[in-house]
Design an enzyme around this catalytic site. Sequence first.
Site, short mmCIF file in Angstrom:
data_model
loop_
_atom_site.label_atom_id
_atom_site.label_comp_id
_atom_site.label_asym_id
_atom_site.label_seq_id
_atom_site.Cartn_x
_atom_site.Cartn_y
_atom_site.Cartn_z
N ASP A 181 -9.09 -4.44 -5.91
CA ASP A 181 -8.53 -3.46 -4.89
C ASP A 181 -8.94 -1.91 -5.31
O ASP A 181 -8.24 -1.57 -6.12
CB ASP A 181 -6.93 -3.84 -4.80
CG ASP A 181 -5.98 -2.70 -3.75
OD1 ASP A 181 -7.06 -1.92 -3.15
OD2 ASP A 181 -5.06 -2.68 -3.53
N HIS A 238 -7.10 -5.73 -1.34
CA HIS A 238 -6.13 -5.07 -1.11
C HIS A 238 -4.72 -5.99 -0.41
O HIS A 238 -4.05 -5.26 -0.33
CB HIS A 238 -6.35 -3.90 -0.04
CG HIS A 238 -5.41 -2.71 -0.01
ND1 HIS A 238 -4.94 -1.90 -1.09
CD2 HIS A 238 -4.85 -2.19 1.11
CE1 HIS A 238 -3.96 -1.10 -0.70
NE2 HIS A 238 -3.80 -1.09 0.58
N SER A 265 1.04 -1.08 0.11
CA SER A 265 0.05 0.02 -0.14
C SER A 265 0.83 1.30 -0.01
O SER A 265 2.02 1.30 -0.96
CB SER A 265 -0.90 -0.02 1.18
OG SER A 265 -1.80 0.97 1.24
#
Length: 281
Positions: A232, A260, A95
């Site tokens: 995601d 994600h 991320s």
Amino acid sequence: MMIYQKLMCDGFELKYCIKGQGQPILVVGSSIYYPRLFSENFYQHFQVIFLDHRGFGKPTHALKQADYTLDKIVKDMEYARQTLQLDDLIVLGHSGHAFLAMAYAKAYPQHVQKIVLLNTATTNSQERQQQSLSYFEAHASAQRKHQFTHDIALLEEDLKREPERRFVHMCIRMGAHSFYDYMFNATSTWDNVHPNMEIIDYLWGVAFAEQNLLQEIQQVSKPIFIGLGRYDYLVAPVSLWDAVDYTPHVKKVIFEKSGHNPMFEEPVFFDEQLIKWINEE
């Protein structure tokens, strides 16, 4: 049971823990959150070092903006590497932390063997964030959108109760943007995670918005693995990364039944792909 140790870095207490043995992989982020996402099988192949950065560390003094520049956070990573006597690292960022992994690899290439970037956008600019929201509105199913509307309505009460954990509550209530199974409740994965919101806001709102990973990938020669989840929506669409398809030192894998967190949602396929890539090149 996890055994945590501490590093003192310029007035910050940073925790770290180590799981497994073998080729070292440095995972920057929250040392509490990230170990919960990887499979036990993964730890049979690598020595994984989970390290807090200052956004999850414990400050011993009142924060000043100079305390959390990107350069200082990258130097903390290098201090941890020196302290733990690691070399020939694989550096992994998931991320927003992908921007930290890349920044470290650019600053200390002599200690990095490979780079793993998971579930990240190419930049965290406001324009890109809006693009991801628009993609969700255009492509998410009606059921997923309904679940998101239900979940996000609970955020206001979360923030009244624990405003200091805004980042955590946002991540939990954005579950319909984050998981292939849009009804999954990720609350337990965030237990006992306490962010420093001033630092988190700076990193995600300023530092990561100023970086462009597509450009930076062309500036490094290390092998790079990019893992993306088809569902995601936080960093959608995966087509943001089409430009790397013909970049020789980049391997891109799209996990078709993940959001994600493919290491959590498709652990068998994730392990297979990443282990193979690390070992074959």
